[in-house]
Enzyme design. Sequence first.
Site, PDB file in Angstrom:
ATOM      1  N   LYS A  28     -28.771  58.009 -31.739  1.00  0.00           N
ATOM      2  CA  LYS A  28     -27.811  56.951 -31.476  1.00  0.00           C
ATOM      3  C   LYS A  28     -26.803  56.865 -32.590  1.00  0.00           C
ATOM      4  O   LYS A  28     -25.409  56.656 -32.130  1.00  0.00           O
ATOM      5  CB  LYS A  28     -28.642  55.697 -31.373  1.00  0.00           C
ATOM      6  CG  LYS A  28     -29.360  55.511 -30.125  1.00  0.00           C
ATOM      7  CD  LYS A  28     -29.895  54.209 -29.821  1.00  0.00           C
ATOM      8  CE  LYS A  28     -30.552  54.185 -28.475  1.00  0.00           C
ATOM      9  NZ  LYS A  28     -32.024  54.778 -28.236  1.00  0.00           N
TER      10      LYS A  28
ATOM     11  N   SER B 180     -37.470  29.726 -42.228  1.00  0.00           N
ATOM     12  CA  SER B 180     -36.148  29.978 -43.142  1.00  0.00           C
ATOM     13  C   SER B 180     -35.561  29.407 -44.059  1.00  0.00           C
ATOM     14  O   SER B 180     -35.133  29.770 -45.067  1.00  0.00           O
ATOM     15  CB  SER B 180     -35.151  30.615 -41.916  1.00  0.00           C
ATOM     16  OG  SER B 180     -34.999  29.178 -41.193  1.00  0.00           O
ATOM     17  N   TYR B 181     -36.063  27.980 -44.024  1.00  0.00           N
ATOM     18  CA  TYR B 181     -35.554  27.202 -45.186  1.00  0.00           C
ATOM     19  C   TYR B 181     -36.062  27.395 -46.337  1.00  0.00           C
ATOM     20  O   TYR B 181     -35.617  27.402 -47.393  1.00  0.00           O
ATOM     21  CB  TYR B 181     -35.848  25.723 -44.808  1.00  0.00           C
ATOM     22  CG  TYR B 181     -35.592  24.546 -45.816  1.00  0.00           C
ATOM     23  CD1 TYR B 181     -34.317  23.947 -45.859  1.00  0.00           C
ATOM     24  CD2 TYR B 181     -36.428  24.423 -46.641  1.00  0.00           C
ATOM     25  CE1 TYR B 181     -34.093  23.177 -46.818  1.00  0.00           C
ATOM     26  CE2 TYR B 181     -36.182  23.405 -47.693  1.00  0.00           C
ATOM     27  CZ  TYR B 181     -34.984  22.780 -47.676  1.00  0.00           C
ATOM     28  OH  TYR B 181     -34.641  22.050 -48.965  1.00  0.00           O
TER      29      TYR B 181
ATOM     30  N   ASP C 174     -41.056  22.050 -35.702  1.00  0.00           N
ATOM     31  CA  ASP C 174     -42.340  22.332 -35.693  1.00  0.00           C
ATOM     32  C   ASP C 174     -43.336  21.656 -36.735  1.00  0.00           C
ATOM     33  O   ASP C 174     -42.725  21.661 -37.730  1.00  0.00           O
ATOM     34  CB  ASP C 174     -42.535  23.774 -35.709  1.00  0.00           C
ATOM     35  CG  ASP C 174     -41.957  24.643 -34.927  1.00  0.00           C
ATOM     36  OD1 ASP C 174     -41.881  24.099 -33.552  1.00  0.00           O
ATOM     37  OD2 ASP C 174     -41.833  25.896 -35.152  1.00  0.00           O
TER      38      ASP C 174
ATOM     39  N   ARG D 162     -36.871  30.173 -47.377  1.00  0.00           N
ATOM     40  CA  ARG D 162     -36.486  31.386 -47.949  1.00  0.00           C
ATOM     41  C   ARG D 162     -35.108  31.191 -48.357  1.00  0.00           C
ATOM     42  O   ARG D 162     -34.426  32.076 -48.853  1.00  0.00           O
ATOM     43  CB  ARG D 162     -36.669  32.596 -46.792  1.00  0.00           C
ATOM     44  CG  ARG D 162     -37.853  32.953 -46.363  1.00  0.00           C
ATOM     45  CD  ARG D 162     -37.761  34.112 -45.512  1.00  0.00           C
ATOM     46  NE  ARG D 162     -36.838  34.099 -44.244  1.00  0.00           N
ATOM     47  CZ  ARG D 162     -37.105  33.633 -42.945  1.00  0.00           C
ATOM     48  NH1 ARG D 162     -38.332  33.332 -42.760  1.00  0.00           N
ATOM     49  NH2 ARG D 162     -36.137  33.763 -42.014  1.00  0.00           N
TER      50      ARG D 162
END
Length: 337
Positions: free
Chosen positions: A72, A179-180, A253, A182
Amino acid sequence: QKFDPDMKLANPNNRTIEVLQQMLEYYSQTADQWRVLAYRKAITALRKQPNKIVTRAQARAIPGVGERLADKIEEIVLTNRLRRLENTNNTPEDLIIQEFLGVYGAGLPQASKWVAQGYRSLEDLLERAPLTKQQRIGVERHSDFAQRIPRKEVEAHGAIVRKAVQAVDRDMQVIIAGSYRRGALTCGDVDCLITKPGASLEQIRTMMLGLVVPKLFSSGFLKASLAISSHQDGSKWHGASALPGTTLWRRIDLLFVPDAEIGAALIYFTGNDIFNRSMRLLARKKGMCLNQKGLYTDVLRNQQVKLNGGRLVEGRDERRIFSVLGVPWRPPEHRIC
Ligand code: DCP
Ligand code: MG
Ligand code: MN
Protein backbone atom coordinates in the site's frame (compact mmCIF):
# COMPACT_ATOMS: atom_id res chain seq x y z
CA GLN A 1 4.83 10.01 20.77
CA LYS A 2 2.54 12.98 20.32
CA PHE A 3 1.54 14.26 16.93
CA ASP A 4 3.33 17.50 16.27
CA PRO A 5 2.00 19.65 13.41
CA ASP A 6 5.45 21.08 12.70
CA MET A 7 6.82 17.57 12.32
CA LYS A 8 4.14 16.90 9.76
CA LEU A 9 5.56 19.54 7.44
CA ALA A 10 9.09 18.33 7.87
CA ASN A 11 8.32 14.63 7.48
CA PRO A 12 9.24 13.26 4.05
CA ASN A 13 6.51 10.63 4.41
CA ASN A 14 3.86 13.20 5.13
CA ARG A 15 1.56 12.35 2.22
CA THR A 16 1.83 8.60 2.76
CA ILE A 17 1.00 9.03 6.43
CA GLU A 18 -1.99 11.18 5.54
CA VAL A 19 -3.44 8.52 3.26
CA LEU A 20 -2.75 5.72 5.76
CA GLN A 21 -4.44 7.86 8.41
CA GLN A 22 -7.58 7.98 6.27
CA MET A 23 -7.54 4.21 5.98
CA LEU A 24 -7.10 3.94 9.74
CA GLU A 25 -10.10 6.17 10.28
CA TYR A 26 -12.14 4.05 7.93
CA TYR A 27 -11.20 0.82 9.70
CA SER A 28 -11.73 2.27 13.16
CA GLN A 29 -15.37 2.77 12.17
CA THR A 30 -15.74 -0.84 11.11
CA ALA A 31 -14.53 -2.34 14.39
CA ASP A 32 -11.67 -4.07 12.56
CA GLN A 33 -9.31 -3.65 15.48
CA TRP A 34 -6.45 -5.70 14.03
CA ARG A 35 -6.25 -3.55 10.92
CA VAL A 36 -6.49 -0.41 13.06
CA LEU A 37 -3.55 -1.67 15.10
CA ALA A 38 -1.51 -2.50 12.00
CA TYR A 39 -2.13 0.94 10.50
CA ARG A 40 -1.29 2.73 13.73
CA LYS A 41 1.96 0.80 14.02
CA ALA A 42 2.90 1.57 10.43
CA ILE A 43 2.11 5.28 10.85
CA THR A 44 4.16 5.52 14.04
CA ALA A 45 7.06 3.75 12.33
CA LEU A 46 6.84 5.96 9.23
CA ARG A 47 6.88 9.12 11.34
CA LYS A 48 10.26 8.09 12.66
CA GLN A 49 11.82 7.57 9.22
CA PRO A 50 14.26 10.32 8.26
CA ASN A 51 13.96 9.55 4.53
CA LYS A 52 11.09 9.16 2.14
CA ILE A 53 10.04 5.54 1.82
CA VAL A 54 9.40 4.89 -1.84
CA THR A 55 9.50 1.18 -2.61
CA ARG A 56 7.80 -1.87 -1.20
CA ALA A 57 11.20 -3.27 -0.17
CA GLN A 58 12.12 -0.14 1.78
CA ALA A 59 8.77 -0.23 3.52
CA ARG A 60 9.10 -3.94 4.30
CA ALA A 61 12.44 -3.27 6.02
CA ILE A 62 10.75 -1.09 8.66
CA PRO A 63 9.83 -3.01 11.80
CA GLY A 64 6.08 -2.90 12.24
CA VAL A 65 5.30 -2.78 8.52
CA GLY A 66 3.98 -6.03 7.07
CA GLU A 67 3.76 -7.18 3.49
CA ARG A 68 0.32 -5.86 2.66
CA LEU A 69 1.00 -2.47 4.15
CA ALA A 70 4.31 -2.28 2.29
CA ASP A 71 2.38 -2.76 -0.97
CA LYS A 72 0.00 0.00 0.00
CA ILE A 73 2.83 2.40 0.84
CA GLU A 74 4.38 1.82 -2.58
CA GLU A 75 1.03 2.37 -4.26
CA ILE A 76 0.48 5.64 -2.39
CA VAL A 77 3.91 6.96 -3.38
CA LEU A 78 3.48 5.93 -7.02
CA THR A 79 -0.07 7.12 -7.54
CA ASN A 80 -0.42 9.68 -4.73
CA ARG A 81 -3.53 7.81 -3.62
CA LEU A 82 -4.82 4.44 -2.53
CA ARG A 83 -7.32 2.57 -4.69
CA ARG A 84 -8.70 0.73 -1.66
CA LEU A 85 -9.63 4.02 -0.05
CA GLU A 86 -11.73 5.01 -3.01
CA ASN A 87 -13.37 1.60 -3.13
CA THR A 88 -14.24 1.70 0.54
CA ASN A 89 -16.14 4.91 0.07
CA ASN A 90 -17.62 3.96 -3.23
CA THR A 91 -20.99 2.50 -2.50
CA PRO A 92 -23.65 4.74 -1.00
CA GLU A 93 -24.35 1.93 1.48
CA ASP A 94 -20.83 2.25 2.86
CA LEU A 95 -21.32 5.93 3.49
CA ILE A 96 -24.63 5.32 5.23
CA ILE A 97 -23.13 2.57 7.37
CA GLN A 98 -20.41 4.99 8.40
CA GLU A 99 -22.98 7.58 9.39
CA PHE A 100 -24.97 4.98 11.36
CA LEU A 101 -21.80 3.83 13.13
CA GLY A 102 -21.60 7.32 14.63
CA VAL A 103 -24.78 6.59 16.61
CA TYR A 104 -23.87 5.82 20.23
CA GLY A 105 -24.17 2.10 20.92
CA ALA A 106 -24.52 1.06 17.28
CA GLY A 107 -21.79 -1.31 16.15
CA LEU A 108 -21.29 -2.74 12.68
CA PRO A 109 -24.01 -5.42 13.05
CA GLN A 110 -26.67 -2.85 13.97
CA ALA A 111 -25.55 -0.30 11.37
CA SER A 112 -25.58 -2.88 8.56
CA LYS A 113 -28.93 -4.20 9.72
CA TRP A 114 -30.49 -0.75 9.45
CA VAL A 115 -29.10 -0.38 5.93
CA ALA A 116 -30.38 -3.84 4.98
CA GLN A 117 -33.82 -2.88 6.32
CA GLY A 118 -33.82 0.07 3.92
CA TYR A 119 -33.09 3.02 6.18
CA ARG A 120 -30.96 5.55 4.38
CA SER A 121 -30.46 8.48 6.77
CA LEU A 122 -30.66 9.48 10.41
CA GLU A 123 -34.02 11.11 9.66
CA ASP A 124 -35.21 7.77 8.25
CA LEU A 125 -34.24 6.05 11.47
CA LEU A 126 -36.00 8.65 13.59
CA GLU A 127 -39.20 8.57 11.56
CA ARG A 128 -39.55 4.91 10.63
CA ALA A 129 -37.22 2.57 12.49
CA PRO A 130 -38.25 0.86 15.71
CA LEU A 131 -35.59 2.23 18.05
CA THR A 132 -34.86 1.51 21.69
CA LYS A 133 -34.96 4.52 23.98
CA GLN A 134 -31.17 4.59 24.03
CA GLN A 135 -30.83 4.26 20.26
CA ARG A 136 -33.28 7.12 19.78
CA ILE A 137 -31.14 9.36 21.98
CA GLY A 138 -28.04 8.25 20.06
CA VAL A 139 -29.68 9.26 16.78
CA GLU A 140 -31.23 12.50 18.04
CA ARG A 141 -28.00 13.63 19.67
CA HIS A 142 -25.73 12.29 16.93
CA SER A 143 -24.28 15.68 16.07
CA ASP A 144 -23.82 16.63 19.75
CA PHE A 145 -21.90 13.45 20.52
CA ALA A 146 -19.78 13.82 17.39
CA GLN A 147 -18.30 17.06 18.68
CA ARG A 148 -15.04 17.04 20.60
CA ILE A 149 -15.18 18.45 24.13
CA PRO A 150 -12.66 21.17 25.03
CA ARG A 151 -10.50 20.26 27.99
CA LYS A 152 -11.89 23.10 30.13
CA GLU A 153 -15.41 21.82 29.62
CA VAL A 154 -14.39 18.28 30.58
CA GLU A 155 -13.10 19.80 33.82
CA ALA A 156 -16.40 21.60 34.39
CA HIS A 157 -18.40 18.36 33.97
CA GLY A 158 -16.01 16.60 36.35
CA ALA A 159 -16.38 19.38 38.93
CA ILE A 160 -20.18 19.08 38.94
CA VAL A 161 -19.96 15.32 39.42
CA ARG A 162 -17.38 15.79 42.20
CA LYS A 163 -19.56 18.29 44.03
CA ALA A 164 -22.57 15.99 43.95
CA VAL A 165 -20.49 12.96 44.97
CA GLN A 166 -18.87 14.73 47.89
CA ALA A 167 -22.16 16.14 49.10
CA VAL A 168 -23.15 12.52 49.69
CA ASP A 169 -19.80 11.40 51.10
CA ARG A 170 -16.88 13.74 51.72
CA ASP A 171 -14.35 10.93 51.30
CA MET A 172 -15.43 9.89 47.82
CA GLN A 173 -13.09 10.89 45.02
CA VAL A 174 -13.66 11.74 41.38
CA ILE A 175 -10.72 11.37 39.01
CA ILE A 176 -11.08 12.31 35.35
CA ALA A 177 -9.27 9.67 33.31
CA GLY A 178 -9.34 8.82 29.59
CA SER A 179 -7.86 11.15 27.02
CA TYR A 180 -8.23 14.03 29.51
CA ARG A 181 -5.72 12.45 31.87
CA ARG A 182 -3.37 11.93 28.93
CA GLY A 183 -3.41 15.69 28.48
CA ALA A 184 -5.55 15.84 25.33
CA LEU A 185 -6.76 19.33 24.39
CA THR A 186 -10.16 17.96 23.35
CA CYS A 187 -11.87 14.74 24.40
CA GLY A 188 -14.50 12.42 22.94
CA ASP A 189 -16.23 11.99 26.28
CA VAL A 190 -15.80 12.61 30.03
CA ASP A 191 -14.44 9.56 31.85
CA CYS A 192 -14.94 9.86 35.63
CA LEU A 193 -13.49 7.26 37.99
CA ILE A 194 -15.41 7.25 41.27
CA THR A 195 -13.63 5.75 44.25
CA LYS A 196 -13.22 6.03 48.00
CA PRO A 197 -10.42 4.94 50.35
CA GLY A 198 -11.37 1.63 51.95
CA ALA A 199 -14.63 1.28 50.03
CA SER A 200 -15.93 -1.78 48.17
CA LEU A 201 -17.54 -1.75 44.74
CA GLU A 202 -20.90 -2.50 46.33
CA GLN A 203 -20.67 0.56 48.58
CA ILE A 204 -19.65 2.90 45.77
CA ARG A 205 -22.23 1.59 43.32
CA THR A 206 -25.06 1.82 45.84
CA MET A 207 -24.16 5.38 46.66
CA MET A 208 -23.82 6.37 43.00
CA LEU A 209 -26.88 4.67 41.54
CA GLY A 210 -29.01 5.21 44.64
CA LEU A 211 -28.18 8.83 45.44
CA VAL A 212 -25.75 10.69 43.20
CA VAL A 213 -27.09 9.79 39.74
CA PRO A 214 -30.75 10.54 40.68
CA LYS A 215 -29.65 13.83 42.23
CA LEU A 216 -27.70 14.82 39.11
CA PHE A 217 -30.75 13.99 37.00
CA SER A 218 -33.05 16.15 39.07
CA SER A 219 -30.60 19.05 39.02
CA GLY A 220 -30.78 18.83 35.22
CA PHE A 221 -27.08 18.05 34.71
CA LEU A 222 -27.61 14.44 33.62
CA LYS A 223 -29.86 14.21 30.57
CA ALA A 224 -30.10 10.52 29.70
CA SER A 225 -28.72 7.15 30.66
CA LEU A 226 -27.41 5.06 27.79
CA ALA A 227 -25.85 1.99 29.39
CA ILE A 228 -25.80 0.73 32.95
CA SER A 229 -24.19 -2.55 33.88
CA SER A 230 -26.85 -4.08 36.06
CA HIS A 231 -25.20 -7.44 36.82
CA GLN A 232 -23.81 -8.09 40.26
CA ASP A 233 -20.34 -6.63 39.83
CA GLY A 234 -21.57 -3.99 37.40
CA SER A 235 -19.33 -0.98 37.62
CA LYS A 236 -20.36 1.57 35.05
CA TRP A 237 -22.96 4.11 34.13
CA HIS A 238 -22.82 5.66 30.65
CA GLY A 239 -24.97 8.60 29.72
CA ALA A 240 -25.19 12.22 28.71
CA SER A 241 -24.75 15.47 30.58
CA ALA A 242 -24.97 19.19 29.83
CA LEU A 243 -23.56 22.21 31.62
CA PRO A 244 -26.13 24.56 33.18
CA GLY A 245 -27.37 27.09 30.65
CA THR A 246 -26.21 25.06 27.63
CA THR A 247 -28.07 22.78 25.26
CA LEU A 248 -25.14 20.71 23.98
CA TRP A 249 -25.20 17.15 25.33
CA ARG A 250 -21.89 15.44 26.10
CA ARG A 251 -21.11 11.77 26.58
CA ILE A 252 -20.12 11.00 30.16
CA ASP A 253 -18.95 7.72 31.72
CA LEU A 254 -19.11 7.15 35.47
CA LEU A 255 -16.88 4.24 36.43
CA PHE A 256 -17.18 2.77 39.93
CA VAL A 257 -13.84 1.58 41.28
CA PRO A 258 -13.22 -0.09 44.66
CA ASP A 259 -10.21 1.24 46.52
CA ALA A 260 -8.31 -2.04 46.12
CA GLU A 261 -8.43 -1.73 42.32
CA ILE A 262 -7.81 1.96 41.75
CA GLY A 263 -4.23 1.56 40.43
CA ALA A 264 -5.22 -0.99 37.79
CA ALA A 265 -8.34 1.00 36.89
CA LEU A 266 -6.26 4.15 36.46
CA ILE A 267 -4.03 2.33 34.01
CA TYR A 268 -6.95 0.81 32.11
CA PHE A 269 -9.11 3.93 31.88
CA THR A 270 -6.21 6.25 31.08
CA GLY A 271 -5.24 4.21 28.04
CA ASN A 272 -4.78 4.73 25.33
CA ASP A 273 -6.16 1.41 24.15
CA ILE A 274 -2.99 0.52 22.25
CA PHE A 275 -0.84 1.29 25.28
CA ASN A 276 -3.13 -0.95 27.35
CA ARG A 277 -2.78 -3.72 24.84
CA SER A 278 1.00 -3.59 24.98
CA MET A 279 0.97 -3.60 28.80
CA ARG A 280 -1.31 -6.64 28.85
CA LEU A 281 0.87 -8.40 26.30
CA LEU A 282 3.96 -7.70 28.37
CA ALA A 283 2.25 -9.08 31.49
CA ARG A 284 1.37 -12.25 29.58
CA LYS A 285 4.93 -12.69 28.40
CA LYS A 286 6.01 -12.61 32.03
CA GLY A 287 3.43 -15.22 33.07
CA MET A 288 1.24 -12.56 34.62
CA CYS A 289 -2.16 -11.10 33.78
CA LEU A 290 -3.12 -7.43 33.80
CA ASN A 291 -6.73 -6.31 33.67
CA GLN A 292 -8.74 -3.36 34.95
CA LYS A 293 -8.86 -4.89 38.43
CA GLY A 294 -5.23 -5.74 39.04
CA LEU A 295 -1.97 -7.40 38.14
CA TYR A 296 -1.94 -11.15 38.82
CA THR A 297 1.01 -13.52 38.93
CA ASP A 298 1.39 -17.31 38.72
CA VAL A 299 -1.25 -17.46 36.04
CA LEU A 300 -1.35 -20.99 34.69
CA ARG A 301 -1.94 -21.18 30.96
CA ASN A 302 -2.18 -24.10 28.64
CA GLN A 303 -1.94 -23.03 24.99
CA GLN A 304 -3.21 -19.48 25.64
CA VAL A 305 -6.08 -20.79 27.75
CA LYS A 306 -6.07 -19.48 31.29
CA LEU A 307 -6.35 -22.34 33.78
CA ASN A 308 -6.47 -20.20 36.90
CA GLY A 309 -6.74 -16.52 37.64
CA GLY A 310 -3.45 -16.35 39.50
CA ARG A 311 -2.61 -14.48 42.63
CA LEU A 312 -3.17 -10.73 42.97
CA VAL A 313 0.15 -8.87 43.16
CA GLU A 314 -1.04 -5.29 42.97
CA GLY A 315 -4.28 -3.47 42.28
CA ARG A 316 -4.13 -0.29 44.33
CA ASP A 317 -0.81 1.28 43.37
CA GLU A 318 -0.49 2.42 39.76
CA ARG A 319 3.27 2.99 39.98
CA ARG A 320 3.89 -0.38 41.56
CA ILE A 321 2.11 -2.15 38.70
CA PHE A 322 4.61 -0.54 36.33
CA SER A 323 7.56 -1.53 38.51
CA VAL A 324 6.44 -5.14 39.04
CA LEU A 325 6.11 -5.42 35.25
CA GLY A 326 9.60 -3.94 34.91
CA VAL A 327 8.31 -0.96 32.94
CA PRO A 328 9.82 2.45 33.77
CA TRP A 329 7.09 4.81 35.00
CA ARG A 330 5.32 6.59 32.14
CA PRO A 331 3.28 9.67 33.00
CA PRO A 332 -0.19 9.62 31.39
CA GLU A 333 0.82 12.19 28.74
CA HIS A 334 3.31 9.67 27.39
CA ARG A 335 0.91 6.76 27.12
CA ILE A 336 0.12 7.41 23.49
CA CYS A 337 1.06 4.66 21.09
N1 DCP B 1 -10.27 1.28 26.73
C1 DCP B 1 -9.58 0.17 26.26
N2 DCP B 1 -10.13 -0.61 25.29
C2 DCP B 1 -11.33 -0.31 24.78
C3 DCP B 1 -12.04 0.81 25.23
C4 DCP B 1 -11.48 1.60 26.21
O1 DCP B 1 -8.48 -0.11 26.73
N3 DCP B 1 -11.85 -1.10 23.83
C5 DCP B 1 -9.66 2.14 27.75
C6 DCP B 1 -8.58 2.98 27.14
C7 DCP B 1 -9.22 4.31 26.95
C8 DCP B 1 -10.15 4.37 28.13
O2 DCP B 1 -10.60 3.03 28.32
O3 DCP B 1 -8.25 5.34 26.95
C9 DCP B 1 -11.31 5.32 27.95
O4 DCP B 1 -12.06 4.96 26.79
P1 DCP B 1 -12.62 6.06 25.80
O5 DCP B 1 -13.38 5.34 24.75
O6 DCP B 1 -13.35 7.11 26.56
O7 DCP B 1 -11.31 6.63 25.07
P2 DCP B 1 -10.37 7.87 25.40
O8 DCP B 1 -10.83 8.60 26.61
O9 DCP B 1 -8.98 7.38 25.39
O10 DCP B 1 -10.54 8.80 24.11
P3 DCP B 1 -11.75 9.81 23.78
O11 DCP B 1 -11.19 11.18 23.86
O12 DCP B 1 -12.17 9.45 22.40
O13 DCP B 1 -12.84 9.56 24.78
MG1 MG C 1 -12.79 9.14 26.84
MN1 MN D 1 -15.22 6.79 27.76
